[in-house]
Design a protein around this motif. Structure first.
Motif, PDB file in Angstrom:
ATOM      1  N   LYS A 182       0.854  -1.190   0.000  1.00  0.00           N
ATOM      2  CA  LYS A 182       0.000   0.000   0.000  1.00  0.00           C
ATOM      3  C   LYS A 182       0.888   1.236   0.000  1.00  0.00           C
ATOM      4  CE  LYS A 182      -3.955  -1.786   0.019  1.00  0.00           C
ATOM      5  NZ  LYS A 182      -4.838  -1.586  -1.102  1.00  0.00           N
ATOM      6  N   GLU A 183       0.531   2.192  -0.855  1.00  0.00           N
ATOM      7  CA  GLU A 183       1.253   3.461  -0.811  1.00  0.00           C
ATOM      8  C   GLU A 183       0.865   4.220   0.439  1.00  0.00           C
ATOM      9  OE1 GLU A 183       0.283   3.872  -5.467  1.00  0.00           O
ATOM     10  OE2 GLU A 183       0.807   5.759  -4.462  1.00  0.00           O
TER      11      GLU A 183
ATOM     12  N   LYS B 161      -0.406   7.503   2.121  1.00  0.00           N
ATOM     13  CA  LYS B 161      -1.157   8.682   1.684  1.00  0.00           C
ATOM     14  C   LYS B 161      -0.976   9.857   2.639  1.00  0.00           C
ATOM     15  CE  LYS B 161      -4.787   5.818  -0.368  1.00  0.00           C
ATOM     16  NZ  LYS B 161      -4.491   5.881  -1.774  1.00  0.00           N
TER      17      LYS B 161
ATOM     18  N   TRP C  31      -0.529   5.418  10.847  1.00  0.00           N
ATOM     19  CA  TRP C  31      -0.780   5.156   9.428  1.00  0.00           C
ATOM     20  C   TRP C  31      -0.286   3.770   9.028  1.00  0.00           C
ATOM     21  CZ3 TRP C  31      -4.024   8.805   9.083  1.00  0.00           C
ATOM     22  CH2 TRP C  31      -3.768  10.025   9.709  1.00  0.00           C
TER      23      TRP C  31
ATOM     24  N   PHE D  43      -0.500   1.165  10.936  1.00  0.00           N
ATOM     25  CA  PHE D  43      -1.578   0.260  11.350  1.00  0.00           C
ATOM     26  C   PHE D  43      -2.733   0.305  10.349  1.00  0.00           C
ATOM     27  CE2 PHE D  43      -4.245  -2.281  13.804  1.00  0.00           C
ATOM     28  CZ  PHE D  43      -5.472  -1.668  14.002  1.00  0.00           C
ATOM     29  N   VAL D  44      -3.059   1.506   9.876  1.00  0.00           N
ATOM     30  CA  VAL D  44      -4.132   1.637   8.874  1.00  0.00           C
ATOM     31  C   VAL D  44      -3.768   0.844   7.614  1.00  0.00           C
ATOM     32  CG1 VAL D  44      -5.308   3.280   7.360  1.00  0.00           C
ATOM     33  CG2 VAL D  44      -4.920   3.867   9.739  1.00  0.00           C
TER      34      VAL D  44
ATOM     35  N   PHE E 128      -1.894  -1.743   7.476  1.00  0.00           N
ATOM     36  CA  PHE E 128      -2.011  -3.171   7.772  1.00  0.00           C
ATOM     37  C   PHE E 128      -3.466  -3.619   7.690  1.00  0.00           C
ATOM     38  CE2 PHE E 128      -0.727  -7.182   9.344  1.00  0.00           C
ATOM     39  CZ  PHE E 128      -1.718  -7.618  10.202  1.00  0.00           C
ATOM     40  N   ARG E 129      -4.354  -2.770   8.183  1.00  0.00           N
ATOM     41  CA  ARG E 129      -5.785  -3.145   8.170  1.00  0.00           C
ATOM     42  C   ARG E 129      -6.334  -3.241   6.745  1.00  0.00           C
ATOM     43  NH1 ARG E 129      -9.375  -5.006  11.580  1.00  0.00           N
ATOM     44  NH2 ARG E 129     -10.889  -3.378  11.199  1.00  0.00           N
ATOM     45  N   VAL E 130      -5.837  -2.418   5.848  1.00  0.00           N
ATOM     46  CA  VAL E 130      -6.365  -2.420   4.470  1.00  0.00           C
ATOM     47  C   VAL E 130      -5.406  -3.121   3.514  1.00  0.00           C
ATOM     48  CG1 VAL E 130      -7.681  -0.310   4.868  1.00  0.00           C
ATOM     49  CG2 VAL E 130      -5.403  -0.155   3.860  1.00  0.00           C
ATOM     50  N   ARG E 131      -4.489  -3.925   4.040  1.00  0.00           N
ATOM     51  CA  ARG E 131      -3.484  -4.596   3.199  1.00  0.00           C
ATOM     52  C   ARG E 131      -4.185  -5.550   2.231  1.00  0.00           C
ATOM     53  NH1 ARG E 131      -4.340  -7.368   7.639  1.00  0.00           N
ATOM     54  NH2 ARG E 131      -4.323  -9.645   7.587  1.00  0.00           N
ATOM     55  N   GLU E 132      -3.425  -5.895   1.214  1.00  0.00           N
ATOM     56  CA  GLU E 132      -3.953  -6.883   0.293  1.00  0.00           C
ATOM     57  C   GLU E 132      -3.996  -8.224   1.005  1.00  0.00           C
ATOM     58  OE1 GLU E 132      -2.395  -4.877  -3.820  1.00  0.00           O
ATOM     59  OE2 GLU E 132      -2.151  -7.024  -3.494  1.00  0.00           O
TER      60      GLU E 132
ATOM     61  N   ARG F  49     -11.176  -4.530   0.371  1.00  0.00           N
ATOM     62  CA  ARG F  49     -10.359  -4.387   1.578  1.00  0.00           C
ATOM     63  C   ARG F  49      -9.979  -2.939   1.854  1.00  0.00           C
ATOM     64  NH1 ARG F  49      -8.076  -8.990   4.181  1.00  0.00           N
ATOM     65  NH2 ARG F  49      -6.744  -7.781   5.542  1.00  0.00           N
ATOM     66  N   ASP F  50      -9.770  -2.196   0.798  1.00  0.00           N
ATOM     67  CA  ASP F  50      -9.248  -0.842   0.964  1.00  0.00           C
ATOM     68  C   ASP F  50     -10.332   0.159   0.589  1.00  0.00           C
ATOM     69  OD1 ASP F  50      -6.236   0.899  -0.226  1.00  0.00           O
ATOM     70  OD2 ASP F  50      -7.825   1.458   1.178  1.00  0.00           O
TER      71      ASP F  50
ATOM     72  N   ALA G 287     -10.010   2.052  10.895  1.00  0.00           N
ATOM     73  CA  ALA G 287      -8.698   1.586  11.367  1.00  0.00           C
ATOM     74  C   ALA G 287      -7.974   2.681  12.130  1.00  0.00           C
ATOM     75  CB  ALA G 287      -7.851   1.131  10.173  1.00  0.00           C
TER      76      ALA G 287
END
Lengths: 488, 116
Positions: free
Chosen positions: A98-99, A101, A155, A157-158, A160-164, B5-6, B14
């Protein structure tokens, strides 16, 4: 989708990630390197004044007590934490794919963190230190640090939560643990020391616990995250044993919070407390050996690569130091040894082994790996890297061995009540001189590192497709055999 | 890349979960704080404190009295910082007094010993 297309998309994603984190990562690494040199200068000064008290005696601000305190605190808050932040941000971004942001917010928070370090350093030099070990910066600084930390770390942690979806890597376990254990340790220690009106003896116990926990539950996990990322990446092999990795992680997390209070053996505390901490200190050998063995077995048949690759060389040095830290933990926490070394230089040697030998070496490995990727330049001079590694390794071995073994002899001399106390003083005097020389060597190595990373920060590195290796000759062009390659 | 997921909502959630976990340690410490307050109301210790404080007050008063200005006939007792300058001036202007001490190896010593 064909393999080539997948690889191309993957390469583009990695490039985009590196570009998004370039500013915060380089900010933390560069300012960290600068603070590292400041800290070592203060360490040289403190060491010189311990055996040459009249050195710079006109300046009360540079007395041993203040210089030593400033040296340790700047090392921790000025170098260790920023280096950890830079590594965490890059590793988490890459592993979660994830980039970032929020690079702007992270850089602003980094500026706030550095402001806290400046305030802390000035406070200590002007005599406003709190006197609590590793929390000696003035009272107000910890609020600044906590606020900046939240804005830097949340960020990751965020991400990690939205990771692929898919596998959670070993490095991610360690980074997540460190991300949440740090505020727990930091808040608990500072609130119970500076906010609540607790018993002074409890304050001493909390401060001792803080020193040990911040090493075992933040710095060692971040170092482990770095070595578990770099060793497989550079060698191209998977980690030797997943089960060992699990064992190492959980034993570190469970045992890490129990240590520190062995420094207060003999204090008016419940008798079990120092001995439970000593037992945890001995058992630290388990995660240290587990992580060390796992990484060394991963790199087992790549000795040539360990000689050439700066990242791998520093990684191997870091895990060897980690195993050494486990051995030192067993030795120094035996009751018979602890009696003599409790008030000697051994404690300082163990702290430097943890902060420089294990953690800083792993961060150097991470920096040598990450910086070319975020700056699109290769490291300029293999000779600088060689100088940095060799002098750092020799210097830290000298400081650690001198302090731990010398501290043991010093403690034995103090305990020998039928001998004059001047024997212990003479031992400490020799160790101090030895440490001064060793710190000067480490200073030279890190001046080379600082210069090198500053050149990279202003994009004066080599334009090349090939990584800078330690035993490399550029040939006719400084950019390598391919000549100047545009990496944009 | 899995778009499920994103999402901005997931990122928002989160962020607040992370912030809550970080802040919860401080909040937990606040709730636990009453059990960590030092007990200063022990009656046995309290009587000892009072006796010790009384002794300390007596000692402080006696010491403070030594620094007050007092005249006793021809002599005066002054605070030390007032006496330093006067005493130093006296020492500088004082002549060395003759004593009976003979420095070993001096001409007087040699002359005294030559007769032995």
């Amino acid at each position: 989708m064909s393999n080539d297309q997948t690889n191309t998309l993957d390469a583009r994603l990695r490039t985009a990630i590196d570009k998004s984190v370039s500013n915060p990562v380089m900010f933390f690494f560069t300012t960290g390197a600068l603070w590292l040199v400041v800290s070592i200068l203060l360490g040289v000064l403190a060491s010189l004044k311990s055996h040459w008290p009249t050195f710079f005696e006109a300046f009360g601000e540079l007395s041993t007590g203040r210089a030593y305190v400033a040296h340790l605190n700047v090392l921790i808050y000025g170098w260790c934490f920023p280096a950890a932040f830079g590594a965490i941000i890059w590793f988490m971004s890459r592993l979660c794919r994830k980039e970032s942001k929020h690079a702007g917010i992270i850089v602003a928070a980094g500026l706030v963190w550095n402001f806290g370090v400046v305030i802390g350093l000035l406070g200590v030099m002007l005599g406003k230190s709190t006197g609590v070990p590793w929390m000696e910066f003035p009272n107000q600084c910890w609020v600044i640090f906590l606020f900046a930390y939240i804005l830097i770390a949340i960020w990751s942690f965020v991400q990690f939560r939205v990771r692929e979806g898919g596998h959670v890597y070993i490095s991610q376990w360690y980074i997540l643990a460190a991300l949440f254990l740090f505020p727990w340790i930091f808040c608990s220690a500072h609130i119970f020391t500076f906010v609540f009106d607790g018993h002074p003896v409890m304050t001493a116990a909390v401060a001792s616990w803080f020193k040990s926990s911040i090493v075992n539950l933040f710095f060692i996990p971040v170092a482990a995250a770095s070595v578990y990322y770099i060793a497989p990446k550079v060698t191209g092999r998977p980690v030797h044993s997943y089960s060992l990795a699990l064992l190492g992680f959980w034993t570190l997390i469970i045992l890490g919070a129990w240590g520190g209070i062995q420094k207060l053996t003999g204090a008016p505390l419940p008798a079990f407390m120092p001995y439970v901490s000593a037992a945890a200190g001995v058992l630290f050998f388990i995660p240290a050996l587990t992580i060390g063995y796992n990484i060394l077995m991963t790199t087992k048949s790549h000795h040539d690569l360990a000689k050439k690759s700066p990242s791998l060389r520093f990684t191997v040095a870091s895990v060897i130091a980690l195993i050494g830290m486990g051995v030192a933990g067993v030795f120094l926490n035996l009751p018979s040894v602890m009696r003599g070394t409790q008030f000697s230089l051994s404690g300082y040697g163990y702290e430097i082994l943890a902060l420089y030998g294990v953690f800083s070496m792993s961060m150097f490995a991470a920096i040598y790996y990450i910086v070319p990727r975020v700056t699109k330049r290769e490291w300029l001079a293999p000779s600088f890297i060689r100088t940095h590694f060799n002098l750092s390794a020799y210097g830290v071995i000298a400081v650690v061995m001198g302090s731990i073994l010398g501290g043991y002899l010093q403690g034995a001399a103090v305990e020998a009540i039928d001998q004059p106390f001047s024997d212990a003083k003479a031992t400490a005097y020799m160790i101090s001189i030895f440490n001064s020389i060793a710190w000067v060597i480490i200073l030279i190595s890190n001046l080379a590192f600082l210069f090198h990373i500053l050149l990279m920060a202003v994009r004066l590195g080599r334009h090349s497709k090939h990584a800078t290796l330690i035993e490399e000759h550029h040939g006719s062009s400084p950019h390598g055999a391919d000549g100047k390659v545009n990496n944009y | 890349m899995d778009p499920q997921r994103d999402t901005p909502l997931k990122r928002f959630g989160a962020f607040w979960i992370g912030l809550f976990i970080v802040v919860s340690f401080g909040v937990a410490a606040l709730f636990l704080s009453p059990s960590f307050k030092a007990d200063m109301e022990d009656p046995a210790l309290q009587s000892q404190y009072e006796a010790r404080l009384a002794i300390k007050a007596d000692v402080d008063a006696a010491q403070a009295e030594q620094f007050e200005f007092k005249k006793n006939g021809n002599k005066a007792q002054v605070a030390p910082e007032q006496a330093f300058a006067y005493t130093a001036k006296q020492l500088l202007t004082a002549q060395p007094k003759k004593t009976g001490t003979v420095v070993p190896g001096s001409p007087t010593d040699l002359k005294n010993n030559s007769g032995n």
